[in-house]
Design an enzyme around this catalytic site. Structure first.
Site, PDB file in Angstrom:
ATOM      1  CG  ASN A 146      -1.866   1.169   1.262  1.00  0.00           C
ATOM      2  OD1 ASN A 146      -1.778   2.089   0.453  1.00  0.00           O
ATOM      3  ND2 ASN A 146      -2.775   1.164   2.221  1.00  0.00           N
TER       4      ASN A 146
ATOM      5  CD  GLU B  67      -9.029  -1.324   4.101  1.00  0.00           C
ATOM      6  OE1 GLU B  67      -9.236  -0.671   3.062  1.00  0.00           O
ATOM      7  OE2 GLU B  67      -8.684  -0.788   5.182  1.00  0.00           O
TER       8      GLU B  67
ATOM      9  CG  HIS C 219     -12.989   3.291   2.902  1.00  0.00           C
ATOM     10  ND1 HIS C 219     -13.759   4.216   3.591  1.00  0.00           N
ATOM     11  CD2 HIS C 219     -11.707   3.717   3.023  1.00  0.00           C
ATOM     12  CE1 HIS C 219     -12.985   5.151   4.105  1.00  0.00           C
ATOM     13  NE2 HIS C 219     -11.727   4.872   3.779  1.00  0.00           N
TER      14      HIS C 219
ATOM     15  NE  ARG D 226     -10.570  12.469   3.411  1.00  0.00           N
ATOM     16  CZ  ARG D 226     -10.365  11.166   3.257  1.00  0.00           C
ATOM     17  NH1 ARG D 226     -11.393  10.322   3.262  1.00  0.00           N
ATOM     18  NH2 ARG D 226      -9.147  10.700   3.089  1.00  0.00           N
TER      19      ARG D 226
ATOM     20  NE  ARG E  82      -6.199   1.684  -0.276  1.00  0.00           N
ATOM     21  CZ  ARG E  82      -6.215   2.856   0.347  1.00  0.00           C
ATOM     22  NH1 ARG E  82      -5.108   3.387   0.803  1.00  0.00           N
ATOM     23  NH2 ARG E  82      -7.350   3.510   0.470  1.00  0.00           N
TER      24      ARG E  82
END
Length: 421
Positions: free
Chosen positions: A28, A404, A200, A261, A111
């Site tokens: 990643n 993940e 996601h 955010r 990823r």
């Protein structure tokens, strides 16, 4: 761009004829970091994990943990770029007999945040795939360039090894056009690739499937609302194993209130800030992505600290928490309506897995929808999927730790293994 070949035909002949190995290295790559895990796909066990951060700085840090025994190792020294970072990772793996030159390494799974409409499945990386990921940079300027750097570096180190891209957006490509389209001029939207992509996706895929397993059912028989609540947060409505709606949109800014955010907001706020506030587009981008959400509301983006402040009577923290929960409830209700029938709601990621007050507050008041939380079960902490709803609840409420890396490794190995069969 034409559709990519199916997983069974994606690998070149020389790779397809190679002996099947069982290890997958998951990478990643961020703009200044590389996270990695090495997994053995015979049983999904982890052999090693680590993180390289502050790449390009004088105080670069590499922490490596062998998971088959032995102590973690850490080094703080300048690491100039991603090539140097991956070489350092390879050296650490080699110390444990797990080097990148091992014949047991089947593939490297990467990823990749944005795959647009093109990539709906894990894909073996070639020049055309790299070119398409690069073309998607305008809709993922913070992520795709870093993902590309990691891919190209890994390909240079092991050009003979299959490199597989697993896309955050792929799970959400099953959304119907009624959910994916924004209500703007179609020609303009298509020209600039403006639509709701969602993110996601590897987490939502893993958790929705694991929730079905927890209920003792097949994924195709279960409707699940997945709440991925971390510093970034997203919700998804999953019908029979397929995503039909998700909260993030063109970018990860849309949807739930997040750590930094804003989530959903009247787009005219941007015009107002430009015209009245005199702010530039870059300043507004920074405001909405890095200085909003929980940190903008109360100065903290760590839910543990916010809850501590709430318990001490801090009104700013209480308001931030209430806004966070209000938005979460709205999405639960909306996705309940989208699905029509809900079998389970699954909380996952850092906040979802660990913040019992968030889970309790999000479900409180929704008893008419068949939702409830058992306070004793909710207070229990653990690393395994578990139910926190009462036994007689019409809709199951679950905590399902996400994985993940395992999802990326599983998808990568399924692609390479099928192609080698």
């Amino acid at each position: 761009m034409t559709a990519h070949p199916s997983p069974a035909t994606a690998l070149p002949d020389e790779v397809r004829s190679a002996p099947l190995a069982t290890r997958v290295l998951v990478l990643n790559s961020g703009s200044s970091s590389v996270k990695y895990q090495l997994l053995d796909m015979r049983d999904g066990s982890r052999l090693a994990a680590g993180l390289v951060e502050r790449i390009g700085e004088e105080t670069s840090r590499l922490k490596h943990t062998p998971l088959t025994g032995g102590e973690s190792r850490e080094q703080i020294a300048p690491i100039a770029d991603h090539e140097a970072a991956l070489k350092a990772v390879a050296a650490e793996l080699a110390k444990d007999g797990l080097g990148l030159d091992s014949p047991e390494l089947a593939a490297i799974g990467h990823r990749v945040v944005h795959g647009g409409k093109t990539f709906t499945d894990p894909t073996v990386i070639d020049d055309s795939v790299l070119a398409e990921i690069e073309r998607l940079i305008p809709v993922a300027p913070l992520h795709n360039p870093a993902n590309l750097t990691g891919i190209r570096t890994a390909m240079a180190l092991r050009p003979d090894l299959p490199q597989v891209a697993v896309f955050d957006t792929a799970f959400h490509t099953t959304m119907p056009e009624s959910a994916a389209r924004y209500a703007i001029d179609v020609k303009t939207a298509d020209e600039h690739r403006i639509r709701r992509y969602g993110f996601h996706g590897t987490s939502h895929a893993y958790v929705s499937r694991a929730t079905a397993e927890l209920l003792g059912k097949a994924p195709q028989d279960v409707n699940v609302i997945v709440l991925h609540l971390g510093n970034g947060a997203s919700a998804s409505a999953v019908r029979g194993g397929r995503c039909v709606d998700t909260s993030m949109g063109l970018t990860p800014l849309e949807g739930l209130v997040m750590g930094t955010r804003s989530g959903d907001m009247d787009p005219a706020v941007i015009f107002h800030l430009m015209r009245v506030g005199g702010m530039s587009t870059d300043e507004i981008d920074t405001l909405l992505n890095k200085k909003s959400g929980l940190i903008g509301l109360c100065g903290d983006n760590d839910m543990r600290e916010i809850r501590r402040r709430v318990d001490e009577g801090d009104e700013r923290a209480r308001l931030a928490f209430d806004i966070y929960i209000h938005r979460l409830k709205k999405y639960i209700g909306a996705y309940y309506a989208v699905l029509g029938r809900v079998d389970a709601i699954a909380f996952t990621a850092g906040v979802g897995e660990n913040a019992a007050p968030v889970r309790e507050a999000a479900i409180a008041g929704l008893e008419e929808l068949g939702l409830a939380v058992d306070s004793d079960l909710n207070a229990v902490r653990g690393d395994e999927p578990r139910l926190i709803s009462p036994r007689d609840a019409r809709v199951a409420v679950a905590v399902v730790p996400t994985d993940e890396e395992l999802e990326i490794a599983t998808q990568t190995y399924a692609l390479v293994g099928e192609s080698n069969a």
